[in-house]
Write a protein that holds these residues in place. Structure first.
Motif, mmCIF file in Angstrom:
data_model
loop_
_atom_site.group_PDB
_atom_site.id
_atom_site.type_symbol
_atom_site.label_atom_id
_atom_site.label_comp_id
_atom_site.label_asym_id
_atom_site.label_seq_id
_atom_site.Cartn_x
_atom_site.Cartn_y
_atom_site.Cartn_z
ATOM 1 N N ASP A 157 42.481 58.208 -43.070
ATOM 2 C CA ASP A 157 43.685 57.987 -42.487
ATOM 3 C C ASP A 157 44.840 58.736 -42.807
ATOM 4 N N VAL A 216 38.153 51.294 -35.543
ATOM 5 C CA VAL A 216 37.951 52.192 -36.680
ATOM 6 C C VAL A 216 36.698 52.856 -36.462
ATOM 7 N N THR A 231 38.750 61.422 -37.639
ATOM 8 C CA THR A 231 39.809 60.584 -38.146
ATOM 9 C C THR A 231 39.414 59.290 -38.061
ATOM 10 N N GLY A 232 39.911 58.490 -39.064
ATOM 11 C CA GLY A 232 39.626 57.120 -39.122
ATOM 12 C C GLY A 232 39.937 56.319 -37.876
ATOM 13 N N HIS A 233 40.810 56.920 -37.171
ATOM 14 C CA HIS A 233 41.380 55.980 -36.018
ATOM 15 C C HIS A 233 41.569 56.964 -34.998
ATOM 16 N N HIS A 245 38.133 49.808 -43.116
ATOM 17 C CA HIS A 245 37.197 50.703 -43.818
ATOM 18 C C HIS A 245 36.185 50.345 -44.609
ATOM 19 N N GLN A 284 48.585 54.549 -34.046
ATOM 20 C CA GLN A 284 47.773 53.242 -34.374
ATOM 21 C C GLN A 284 48.779 52.087 -34.484
ATOM 22 N N HIS A 314 43.269 57.688 -51.698
ATOM 23 C CA HIS A 314 42.920 57.951 -50.347
ATOM 24 C C HIS A 314 42.185 59.576 -50.657
ATOM 25 N N HIS A 368 48.808 56.941 -47.928
ATOM 26 C CA HIS A 368 48.491 55.776 -47.412
ATOM 27 C C HIS A 368 47.821 54.832 -48.142
ATOM 28 N N PRO A 394 49.734 58.961 -40.950
ATOM 29 C CA PRO A 394 48.870 57.583 -41.424
ATOM 30 C C PRO A 394 49.147 56.532 -40.408
ATOM 31 N N VAL A 427 45.843 60.585 -38.095
ATOM 32 C CA VAL A 427 45.021 59.937 -37.145
ATOM 33 C C VAL A 427 45.429 60.663 -35.773
#
Length: 272
Positions: A181, A24, A232-234, A78, A188, A166, A162, A204, A184
């Motif tokens: 997210d 992450v 992005t988160g991932h 997160h 994932q 969010h 998500h 997401p 991404v």
């Protein structure tokens, strides 16, 4: 699970630093050449507080302390180190009001959905932590006017789907987007792609998304901003034409790219 980028950071912009913690990303917002003041967006995986603090010191110097922590949402990857970080950092935490029940010990997220397609990460997802945390002494809702405390020039945007609360963050001046997210840049659900960080636009993470219509509307909202840079988160950052074309493709082909072929919430969103 750990990606090849774990422990490394990228200065995407002088004041936007993307630090990868296992699978992450979290973000340090502040230019160390101009100030020692900064904000952290998201708080990484469990048991990673020491690594995050080390990354902060390397970026901003000894005894550095964030002005605040802003959360895109409260899934375990997160907020995993948030409780431990707050033991040393007496700083405010900001999140959308709909995310607060998961940050005050009042609610847990549903377990991950292993019935969505996509790979072994989806199949393993029921084993991931889904419990809320209690940081009620630190957390407070983001301002209703869309501003982000201690992040001048940035606005928060509600991007549900998500999770109910969010958010993404956008700076209009240079059209920089911190996505969380909402979408991404890695598939994932695939362990191989997570580990190798193979870049591709994706919706997401399927196994945790509980409202697909809202997720689609959120992606359309972000694409309409015409961002130049997105983190992005991932996955890895995207910029320029690659970003705009990838986002256009995601919006036009959301059902094929993002929507699972089956799963608990494909046809009926979870009522939180």
């Amino acid at each position: 699970m750990t990606s090849i980028g774990s422990g490394m950071g990228i200065a995407v912009l002088p004041d936007v630093y993307c630090y990868t913690n296992q699978i992450v990303n979290l973000f340090f917002i502040g230019d160390p050449s101009k100030t020692n003041e900064f904000v952290i967006v998201d708080a990484g995986m469990p048991k990673s507080a020491d690594k995050i603090k080390t990354a902060v010191v390397e970026r901003f110097g000894e005894n550095s302390l964030p002005k605040a922590i802003v959360l895109t949402h409260a899934h375990f990857d997160h907020v995993g180190s948030l409780v431990t970080l707050l033991e040393d950092w007496d700083v405010p935490v900001f999140a959308h009001e709909l995310e607060l029940p998961y940050l005050t010990g009042d609610k847990d997220y549903p377990q991950g959905d292993p019935t969505v397609d996509g790979g072994i990460v989806s199949e393993l997802s029921p084993m991931f932590p889904n419990h809320g945390i209690n940081i009620s002494g630190h957390v407070q809702p983001l301002p209703n006017d869309g501003s982000v405390p201690n992040m001048e020039g940035w606005k928060w945007i509600h991007t549900p789907g998500h999770t109910p609360g969010h958010i993404s963050l956008f700076r209009k001046q240079d059209r920089t987007l911190i996505v969380g997210d909402a979408f991404v840049t890695v598939k994932q659900e695939s362990l191989y792609k997570v580990m190798t960080q193979q870049k591709e636009i994706s919706g997401p993470p399927k196994y945790y998304t509980t409202d697909w219509q809202a997720a689609f509307e959120s992606v359309k909202k972000l694409e309409a901003l015409q961002p130049i840079t997105a983190v992005t988160g991932h996955g890895v950052p995207m910029k320029g034409n690659e970003l705009s074309e990838s986002l256009r493709k995601l919006v036009e082909n959301f059902n094929e790219i993002a929507l699972p072929k089956h799963g608990r919430y494909v046809n009926r969103p979870l009522l939180h």
